[in-house]
Motif scaffolding. Structure first.
Motif, PDB file in Angstrom:
ATOM      1  N   LEU B 189       0.844  -1.203   0.000  1.00  0.00           N
ATOM      2  CA  LEU B 189       0.000   0.000   0.000  1.00  0.00           C
ATOM      3  C   LEU B 189       0.878   1.251   0.000  1.00  0.00           C
ATOM      4  CD1 LEU B 189      -3.065   0.964   0.445  1.00  0.00           C
ATOM      5  CD2 LEU B 189      -2.322   1.403   2.779  1.00  0.00           C
ATOM      6  N   ARG B 190       1.892   1.226   0.870  1.00  0.00           N
ATOM      7  CA  ARG B 190       2.765   2.388   0.973  1.00  0.00           C
ATOM      8  C   ARG B 190       3.596   2.570  -0.294  1.00  0.00           C
ATOM      9  NH1 ARG B 190       4.831   2.169   7.268  1.00  0.00           N
ATOM     10  NH2 ARG B 190       2.787   2.566   8.165  1.00  0.00           N
ATOM     11  N   ARG B 192       2.754   1.691  -3.373  1.00  0.00           N
ATOM     12  CA  ARG B 192       1.919   2.248  -4.427  1.00  0.00           C
ATOM     13  C   ARG B 192       1.669   3.727  -4.167  1.00  0.00           C
ATOM     14  NH1 ARG B 192      -3.254  -0.256  -4.293  1.00  0.00           N
ATOM     15  NH2 ARG B 192      -2.718  -1.296  -2.353  1.00  0.00           N
ATOM     16  N   ALA B 193       1.489   4.067  -2.889  1.00  0.00           N
ATOM     17  CA  ALA B 193       1.211   5.459  -2.536  1.00  0.00           C
ATOM     18  C   ALA B 193       2.400   6.358  -2.857  1.00  0.00           C
ATOM     19  CB  ALA B 193       0.857   5.559  -1.057  1.00  0.00           C
ATOM     20  N   GLU B 196       2.695   7.437  -6.336  1.00  0.00           N
ATOM     21  CA  GLU B 196       1.624   8.305  -6.818  1.00  0.00           C
ATOM     22  C   GLU B 196       1.757   9.715  -6.251  1.00  0.00           C
ATOM     23  OE1 GLU B 196      -0.950   7.883  -8.921  1.00  0.00           O
ATOM     24  OE2 GLU B 196      -0.301   5.867  -9.441  1.00  0.00           O
ATOM     25  N   ASN B 197       1.961   9.803  -4.948  1.00  0.00           N
ATOM     26  CA  ASN B 197       1.979  11.105  -4.285  1.00  0.00           C
ATOM     27  C   ASN B 197       2.877  11.045  -3.051  1.00  0.00           C
ATOM     28  OD1 ASN B 197       1.490  13.542  -3.086  1.00  0.00           O
ATOM     29  ND2 ASN B 197      -0.735  13.403  -3.177  1.00  0.00           N
ATOM     30  N   LYS B 199       4.308  13.203  -1.327  1.00  0.00           N
ATOM     31  CA  LYS B 199       4.065  14.178  -0.262  1.00  0.00           C
ATOM     32  C   LYS B 199       2.996  13.673   0.710  1.00  0.00           C
ATOM     33  CE  LYS B 199       4.335  18.988   0.599  1.00  0.00           C
ATOM     34  NZ  LYS B 199       3.929  20.344   0.293  1.00  0.00           N
ATOM     35  N   ALA B 200       1.999  12.980   0.145  1.00  0.00           N
ATOM     36  CA  ALA B 200       0.955  12.428   1.005  1.00  0.00           C
ATOM     37  C   ALA B 200       1.548  11.386   1.944  1.00  0.00           C
ATOM     38  CB  ALA B 200      -0.156  11.809   0.163  1.00  0.00           C
ATOM     39  N   VAL B 201       2.493  10.622   1.436  1.00  0.00           N
ATOM     40  CA  VAL B 201       3.149   9.609   2.254  1.00  0.00           C
ATOM     41  C   VAL B 201       3.977  10.281   3.342  1.00  0.00           C
ATOM     42  CG1 VAL B 201       4.888   7.781   2.210  1.00  0.00           C
ATOM     43  CG2 VAL B 201       3.179   7.921   0.400  1.00  0.00           C
ATOM     44  N   ASP B 202       4.671  11.328   2.963  1.00  0.00           N
ATOM     45  CA  ASP B 202       5.501  12.052   3.915  1.00  0.00           C
ATOM     46  C   ASP B 202       4.651  12.654   5.039  1.00  0.00           C
ATOM     47  OD1 ASP B 202       7.675  13.158   5.104  1.00  0.00           O
ATOM     48  OD2 ASP B 202       8.185  14.536   3.511  1.00  0.00           O
ATOM     49  N   THR B 203       3.532  13.277   4.659  1.00  0.00           N
ATOM     50  CA  THR B 203       2.694  13.898   5.691  1.00  0.00           C
ATOM     51  C   THR B 203       2.002  12.850   6.553  1.00  0.00           C
ATOM     52  OG1 THR B 203       0.941  14.103   4.067  1.00  0.00           O
ATOM     53  CG2 THR B 203       2.225  16.064   4.519  1.00  0.00           C
ATOM     54  N   ALA B 204       1.910  11.620   6.056  1.00  0.00           N
ATOM     55  CA  ALA B 204       1.356  10.558   6.900  1.00  0.00           C
ATOM     56  C   ALA B 204       2.409  10.051   7.874  1.00  0.00           C
ATOM     57  CB  ALA B 204       0.830   9.410   6.034  1.00  0.00           C
ATOM     58  N   ILE B 206       5.438   8.764   7.062  1.00  0.00           N
ATOM     59  CA  ILE B 206       6.203   7.625   6.557  1.00  0.00           C
ATOM     60  C   ILE B 206       7.374   8.171   5.739  1.00  0.00           C
ATOM     61  CG2 ILE B 206       6.089   5.495   5.218  1.00  0.00           C
ATOM     62  CD1 ILE B 206       2.968   5.797   5.497  1.00  0.00           C
ATOM     63  N   LYS B 320       2.056   8.240 -10.926  1.00  0.00           N
ATOM     64  CA  LYS B 320       2.102   9.680 -11.192  1.00  0.00           C
ATOM     65  C   LYS B 320       3.448  10.328 -10.884  1.00  0.00           C
ATOM     66  CE  LYS B 320      -2.474  11.280 -10.892  1.00  0.00           C
ATOM     67  NZ  LYS B 320      -3.372  11.025  -9.799  1.00  0.00           N
ATOM     68  N   TYR B 326      11.885  13.280  -4.919  1.00  0.00           N
ATOM     69  CA  TYR B 326      11.047  13.947  -3.922  1.00  0.00           C
ATOM     70  C   TYR B 326      11.885  14.932  -3.119  1.00  0.00           C
ATOM     71  CZ  TYR B 326       8.105  14.837   0.074  1.00  0.00           C
ATOM     72  OH  TYR B 326       7.369  15.460   1.050  1.00  0.00           O
TER      73      TYR B 326
END
Lengths: 520, 330
Positions: B189-190, B192-193, B196-197, B199-204, B206, B320, B326
């Protein structure tokens, strides 16, 4: 009442930029606390530090009376801080459930965590009125629903403090009302909310206390009930600001821009403009209201000649353009049309160019700048300096890289370039997006000066207040259609909001949105 | 009677072609899965070719000196992993251009293997041919001789399913495993995330870099296995540029399979079949057409990929964030 957040002497630099200067902040538990300031005042940086995304160079952070040294966001999340970013941090092709679980999966395998997450999310949705289909992919949801997912994400991770960065920028007035209802529900359950915004009206409407930032520093902490919009604006800018502009009475003249039955389809075959008809007279400002992404950008791009005409007719000062009689951006300029694009970095200027170069884009063929085949650098620079003086662009350094000007000064330079050419028709997209309050006042005055000089102005903006204060007539766009037309005397925020969500079809726009989300 | 024999012959020919398909697809599958991990995490891996080639050389060398295919495999994996870490260091830690770093690796390995081969073995850049031991040998599955006489299915079992070396079975068993990891685990899951994005992973909360390093390293291990297969299972020595574009074909298969394990497997099998087919009809005069130049068939994978990318067969939407380093600070 105890404090949820206590920041002391927070300091942060990004290279030469001093983003946060010795900042203090106290937020009471269970309150809604607003943070206002111009763009670049350091609000987002401060919140990113609180969220563990950036590290402060100095200062202490206390959350629920415990001193914290966040190494990364994970630790901030663990202690109960949740953040809803201005640009959503969602994975577009993941489902709502997957997005919420990311970073809180509950084990090495997804299956075990998924059922638990689903039950928990259904509980949260009930409790706070945050309904959303958990199995829908993000890309199928409306912006309002995507924002709910962000809030759910934070709550699911156990947020007791919720930070929202400019949450209403992308919402219709009705969606904004709905968001504020969610705030109330959250507050009732004891959640502390920190609201970052530059919209003073929202601060007055929902917050308990407000802190004002200017140039990286905190300039005031006040209880909301003891202050006013104009006082906050003054604190933000550091001087008195006229929030309302006064329009002179002008009798509109001949029609300068006429658009007939314009349709436009994008490369994916989606109709972006559907049967657009409008006309603007000399000395008139036509405001185009709507949630962003409803055809306004396409309208500007077709009218300005950037995109070809596919169907319909555009008449500029008596010259008509159709599918057979195509035009382009350069030609449109020659026919007296000027265009201030919505996105100044993408279309308005080349950020790597010097100010002087950016200031002649599109007008680089002017005879006075050219000497046969060569540009005359001294004349180019003189042109730029003249524009800078006329529009008070600071610093007035023509050799400075365009990227190094503040948003407001970049915008003023572009406006100067387009307006000083004395066009007959001026197309303006989002004139004050990312522009500070002081510059907004200036830009609004210049737009009204154009009106006074007998030009036709098409004003596209997502800021309803801006549309209402500058326009003579208003059209509302939704899904590529004009869903409403009105004279300024008959316009009010509520009715425009309904038209923005195209409420003729479904009486409650929010419900319509929800339905859309569930079906998708 | 004669008709039945020729039927059987045709069946056997088909089976042998499919058998060759499996053998030729194996390195493609391994390399494509390597690329899948890397690209799903957002790191373009055009260096598949280089890592495989380095692994080829390492495994052939170690197999020659030790006579142990397993030690050879270990060495190949280590070398390929090392190169993967170099790519990671350049592109993840230092935000370098992923294409440039990958191409640089390919060029480096292509030259280095020849130079080392020339100095160490003095056989024109090759390693000495391996004898029986030192290679991965074929495994005969139980009962293949027994079932041989069963019509149709007997030969199918003996020729197609049985009689490969362990790396072939490993490669094909890997695909469902990759699917499971990607879609059923937290890591997947991580992964694939982050493609794609990020920054979303970073803010979560991870770490983007850690995830990408893990993905790139898995890619390194798989390329190591792929190279070992080519050098000491499929062949019996290292020869110059022996991967012959398998890394690029694997990349094409990855795109053709739209970054999904099962469809990528199908693409690898298709491209493997085209290679097997090209080998079988080489020099054979076909009725009406005459002989088809092998090069045309070998070009088909690339042509198909170009057609796909041009949007004629569905749409290949890459992760994406692929290709973009990053950068966290503004």
């Amino acid at each position: 009442m105890s404090l949820a957040i206590e920041l002391e002497n927070i300091d942060k630099r990004f290279g030469a930029v001093h983003a946060n200067v010795n900042v203090d902040l106290q937020v009471r538990e269970g309150s809604i606390h607003g943070i206002v300031g111009e763009n670049g005042a350091g609000k987002s940086t401060l919140m990113s530090i609180l969220y563990g995304f950036y590290h402060a160079d100095a200062g202490t952070i206390k959350v629920f009376d415990k001193e914290c040294h966040f190494q990364d966001s994970h630790q901030a999340i663990a202690i109960g801080i949740g953040m809803v970013h201005q640009h959503f941090m969602l994975i577009d092709n993941f489902t709502v459930l997957e997005n919420v679980m990311l970073g809180a999966e509950g084990g090495y395998l997804l299956a075990e965590g998924m059922d638990k997450a689903r039950t928990e999310l259904q509980r949260l949705a009930r409790e706070y009125g945050l309904d959303v289909d958990l199995d829908a992919t993000i890309e199928s949801l409306s912006v309002g629903l995507q924002q709910r997912v962000e809030i759910l994400k934070a709550l699911y991770k156990g947020a007791k403090i919720l930070i929202l960065d400019e949450p209403t920028g992308v919402l219709t007035p009705q969606e904004t009302d709905e968001l504020f209802k969610i705030f109330a529900a959250l507050k009732e359950q004891g959640v502390t909310i920190v609201l970052i915004t530059h919209k003073l009206r929202e601060i007055m409407a929902v917050t308990d206390a407000v802190s004002v930032m200017r140039q990286g520093a905190m300039v005031a902490h006040v209880a909301t009930e003891t202050t006013s919009e104009s006082q906050l604006a003054e604190l933000m800018v550091g001087r008195k600001v006229l929030l309302d502009v006064t329009k002179s009475d002008i009798k509109p003249g001949e029609v300068l821009l006429k658009v007939k039955q314009l349709n436009w389809q994008d490369q994916h075959g989606v109709m972006r403009l559907k049967n657009i008809n409008l006309d603007i007279r000399a000395g008139e400002v036509l405001g185009v209201a709507g949630v962003s992404g409803n055809g306004q950008s396409e309208l500007l791009q077709v009218l300005s000649g950037i995109n070809p005409i596919q169907d319909g007719c555009i008449e500029v000062h008596g010259n008509s353009f159709t599918v057979k009689q195509q035009t382009n951006a350069g030609k449109m300029r020659e026919f007296g049309m000027a265009h201030v694009p919505e996105d100044r970095h993408k279309m308005g200027m080349i950020t790597e160019f010097s100010a002087a170069e950016s200031a002649i884009l599109g007008y680089h063929k002017d005879a006075e700048l050219n000497n046969g085949i060569w540009l005359k650098p001294d004349l180019v620079e003189k042109r730029c300096l003249d524009l800078m003086q006329a529009f008070d662009v600071r610093p007035n350094d023509v050799k400075l890289k365009s990227a190094n000007f503040s948003g407001g000064n970049q915008q003023k330079l572009i406006l100067a370039r387009e307006m000083e050419h004395q066009p007959e028709v001026l197309l303006i997209g989002q004139p004050t997006r990312g522009v500070d309050v002081g510059a907004i006042e200036f830009i609004h005055q210049r737009i009204l000066d154009m009106r006074g000089a007998g030009k036709a102005v098409l004003l596209v903006s997502v800021e309803l207040e801006e549309i209402l204060s500058l326009s003579d007539r208003i059209i509302v766009m939704c899904d590529g259609e004009i869903t409403g037309r009105m004279a300024i005397e008959d316009a009010d925020e509520r009715s425009i909001g309904m038209l923005m969500a195209n409420a003729q079809q479904a009486h409650d726009p929010l419900q319509a949105n929800e339905k859309q989300g569930v079906q998708a | 009677m004669i008709e039945i024999t020729s039927m059987n012959d045709m069946w056997l020919t088909l089976l042998l072609t499919l058998d060759a398909t499996l053998r030729l697809s194996t390195p493609l599958v391994l390399a494509a899965m390597a690329g899948l991990f890397s690209e799903r995490s957002g790191v373009v891996d055009i260096g598949l070719e280089g890592k495989m080639l380095a692994a080829c050389f390492a495994s052939a060398t170690i197999a020659h000196f030790t006579g142990s295919p397993w030690l050879a495999l270990l060495a190949a994996v280590a070398v390929s992993l090392g190169l993967a870490l170099v790519h990671g260091f350049a592109t993840i830690t230092h935000k370098g251009d992923q294409i440039v770093s990958g191409v640089a690796l390919n060029i480096l390995v292509s030259g280095l293997t020849i130079i080392l081969g020339l100095t160490w073995f003095r056989q024109g850049g090759q390693t000495p041919a391996l004898t029986g031991e030192g290679r991965f040998v074929t495994l005969d599955l139980p009962g293949s001789e027994l079932l041989h006489s069963v019509p149709l299915l007997g030969p199918l079992y003996k020729e197609l399913i049985s009689g490969h070396n362990i790396l072939v079975y490993l490669a094909f068993a890997l695909v469902p495993l990759v699917w499971w990891v990607l879609f059923r685990t937290r890591f997947g899951l991580r992964l694939r995330a982050v493609g794609e994005n990020p920054k979303a992973v970073d803010t979560a909360g991870i770490s983007v870099n850690a995830l990408r390093y893990k993905a790139v390293m898995i890619g390194g291990v798989l390329c190591g296995i792929a190279g070992t297969y080519i050098a000491i299972a499929h062949n019996a020595q290292f020869t110059r540029d022996m991967t012959a574009g398998a890394g690029y074909i694997a990349l094409a298969a990855l795109i053709f399979g739209k970054w999904r394990p099962l469809t990528v497997l199908v693409a690898c099998l298709l491209f493997g079949f085209l290679q097997a087919f090209a080998m079988r009809i080489e020099g054979v005069d076909l009725p009406v057409i005459g002989s088809i130049p092998v090069q045309i068939i070998e070009a088909v994978p690339y042509i198909l990929t170009v057609i796909l990318l041009a949007g004629f067969i569905g749409k290949a939407i890459p992760p994406k964030a692929v290709g973009r380093p990053y950068v966290k600070e503004r």
